[in-house]
Scaffold this active site. Structure first.
Site, mmCIF file in Angstrom:
data_model
loop_
_atom_site.group_PDB
_atom_site.id
_atom_site.type_symbol
_atom_site.label_atom_id
_atom_site.label_comp_id
_atom_site.label_asym_id
_atom_site.label_seq_id
_atom_site.Cartn_x
_atom_site.Cartn_y
_atom_site.Cartn_z
ATOM 1 N N SER A 1 0.810 -1.206 0.000
ATOM 2 C CA SER A 1 0.000 0.000 0.000
ATOM 3 C C SER A 1 0.849 1.264 0.000
ATOM 4 O O SER A 1 1.743 1.391 -0.828
ATOM 5 C CB SER A 1 -0.944 -0.074 1.208
ATOM 6 O OG SER A 1 -2.065 0.710 0.981
ATOM 7 N N HIS B 1 -7.878 -5.565 0.447
ATOM 8 C CA HIS B 1 -6.604 -4.836 0.489
ATOM 9 C C HIS B 1 -5.819 -5.277 1.725
ATOM 10 O O HIS B 1 -6.194 -4.958 2.858
ATOM 11 C CB HIS B 1 -6.940 -3.340 0.568
ATOM 12 C CG HIS B 1 -5.752 -2.437 0.561
ATOM 13 N ND1 HIS B 1 -4.881 -2.361 -0.485
ATOM 14 C CD2 HIS B 1 -5.302 -1.547 1.489
ATOM 15 C CE1 HIS B 1 -3.942 -1.467 -0.215
ATOM 16 N NE2 HIS B 1 -4.183 -0.960 0.976
HETATM 17 C C1 GTR Z 1 -5.442 4.621 1.388
HETATM 18 C C2 GTR Z 1 -4.820 5.366 0.259
HETATM 19 C C3 GTR Z 1 -4.103 4.427 -0.640
HETATM 20 C C4 GTR Z 1 -3.221 3.442 0.111
HETATM 21 C C5 GTR Z 1 -3.793 3.060 1.465
HETATM 22 C C6 GTR Z 1 -2.839 2.481 2.485
HETATM 23 O O1 GTR Z 1 -6.275 5.354 2.166
HETATM 24 O O2 GTR Z 1 -5.821 6.036 -0.407
HETATM 25 O O3 GTR Z 1 -3.378 5.134 -1.605
HETATM 26 O O4 GTR Z 1 -1.950 3.907 0.242
HETATM 27 O O5 GTR Z 1 -4.371 4.108 2.115
HETATM 28 O O6 GTR Z 1 -1.676 2.801 2.539
HETATM 29 O O7 GTR Z 1 -3.318 1.708 3.307
#
Ligand code: GTR
Length: 427
Positions: A267, A408
């Site tokens: 991420s 995610h």
């Molecule tokens: C989210 C962000 C993403 C990603 C994520 C993370 O809110 O929009 O780009 O980086 O966080 O790091 O968990």
């Protein structure tokens, strides 16, 4: 009286208004409907400034790579410090009897500043016993070293940690944060069983992840040493710089094979890992786990998170210049495939998750596929299909890609693919 001319100008005005509204909508609103993705043009990664297409790896190394790297500094991450400072370190703790005597745990304090001992990051390592130096997977963790493993001997991070993290009270980690919900992201036993060591540090040691974090992070504390003002770079830049200092340490550690350091980031930490891999070619392999917007994916493709949204939500992550493209990604001289191409010819793994449409899995696939053109210059094979693979069907050779089911996150499935890939590449 309405003349033909008047009608024509009214029509023109409405079209212009419609277009400007729809462009604005594209940047503020996130699209997850594939049929609504408008046409976009990616900059040709092989097209040189002089208008000629480059043909050789030598030209890439000498001309195009430095040019694209500079475009990234200017348009997205800010200046990468040019001054080199030597790290110092102290082994805080070491125990060679962990995991039933098969591995050593080591906790190392790495001082980044030449004199100020309050500027450091703590590296947690688990190293499988071996007669030879071992390869390592290195990367940041999200909420302190104690969060990756329920091992009571791991020091609890004293640094600022984001609220809403399990076991974190008033932005500080407590005992309850040991092996908390980010634990699956670093499956230590699994990694060790493949003969790899694990080295991880808390990214907040380098800069706390909030808009004011730069005030207490290295962009302030190292400002004079590095001769760079906080606004000249970004949190992502600082985190990437921190990874390189960890690399400095790994190269001094006799138990580690300094030529086999694989960097993995998930991420936002995947974005930082890509920038670190681009900035420091000692990282022999790079894994981007769902790094999405500003990382592996394509910003010009209107799907998932947009440049506008990410910069509004996380104003500190990127340079001020990146914000200027929020309403006009077509003007960006770079895109994700070019960031990935900066890893070439080193092995690269890009991974997505079906439940993480925010990162735009298809954009990540297309970007990884396109970066393969640079790998070809080195006689390496990237991804040889235009078709997005199905779930759990990794594709590609030196550039590899998979999409898995689920949300995610980093799962055991992801790690199993990375370990298999790294084993094959490091043979
Ligand atoms: C989210 C962000 C993403 C990603 C994520 C993370 O809110 O929009 O780009 O980086 O966080 O790091 O968990």
């Amino acid at each position: 009286m309405t003349t033909k001319k008047n009608i024509a100008s009214i029509v023109c005005l409405s079209v212009a208004l419609f277009l400007s509204n729809s462009t604005r909508a594209q940047t503020f609103v996130s699209n997850t409907d594939e049929s609504k993705v408008p046409a976009y043009t990616l900059p040709d990664v092989l097209l040189m400034q002089n208008g000629r297409k480059l043909k050789t790896a030598a030209e890439w190394n000498k001309v195009q790579r430095p040019y694209i790297y500079q475009l990234y500094e200017e348009n997205q991450f800010g200046t990468y410090p040019k001054i080199k400072t030597a790290i110092r370190y102290k082994i805080l703790e070491s125990d060679s009897h962990v995991f039933k005597g098969t591995a050593t745990r080591k906790q190392v304090r790495i001082y980044l500043h030449p004199t100020d001992t309050s500027v450091y990051t703590d590296l947690l390592m688990y190293i499988p016993h071996s007669k030879k130096p071992v390869p390592v997977f290195v990367g940041y963790n999200f909420s302190g070293n104690q969060s990756i493993q329920s091992d009571p001997s791991v020091f609890i991070s004293q640094a600022w940690i984001a609220p809403k993290t399990k076991g974190v009270v008033n932005n500080r980690a407590t005992e309850n944060s040991r092996g908390n919900d980010t634990a699956t992201q670093w499956p230590v036993k699994e990694i060790l069983s493949h003969g790899f060591a694990v080295a991880t540090a808390y990214y907040g040691d380098i800069e706390p992840d909030h808009p004011e974090g730069w005030k207490t992070g290295i962009r302030t504390t190292m400002k004079d040493v590095l001769n760079i003002q906080p606004e000249q770079w970004s949190a992502m830049g600082a985190w990437a710089y921190g990874l390189s200092r960890i690399m400095d340490y790994l190269q001094k550690d006799k138990t580690i094979d300094g030529k086999k350091v694989a960097l993995m980031g998930h991420s936002r930490l995947g974005k930082a890992a890509l920038w670190a891999g681009a900035s420091d070619q000692r990282f022999a392999l790079v894994v981007s786990n769902e790094s999405g917007e500003g990382g592996a994916t394509l910003s010009k493709r209107w799907y998932g998170e947009t440049v506008k949204i990410i910069n509004e939500k996380f104003p500190h992550w990127f340079s001020a210049s990146y914000k200027t493209y929020g309403d006009n990604t077509a003007a960006l001289p770079i895109d994700g495939h070019m960031l990935l191409s900066l890893i070439a010819p080193r092995p690269l793994y890009v991974a997505s998750a079906e439940g993480d449409q925010w990162s735009d899995p298809k954009g990540e696939f297309l970007s990884a596929k396109e970066a393969g053109r640079v790998y070809s210059l080195f006689g390496k094979k990237g991804i040889d299909t235009d078709k997005m693979p199905g779930l759990h069907q990794p594709v590609g050779a030196t550039v590899r890609y998979h999409i898995r089911a689920g949300k995610h996150d980093v799962t055991l499935y992801d790690w199993q693919q990375y370990l298999k890939f790294a084993e094959a590449q490091f043979k």
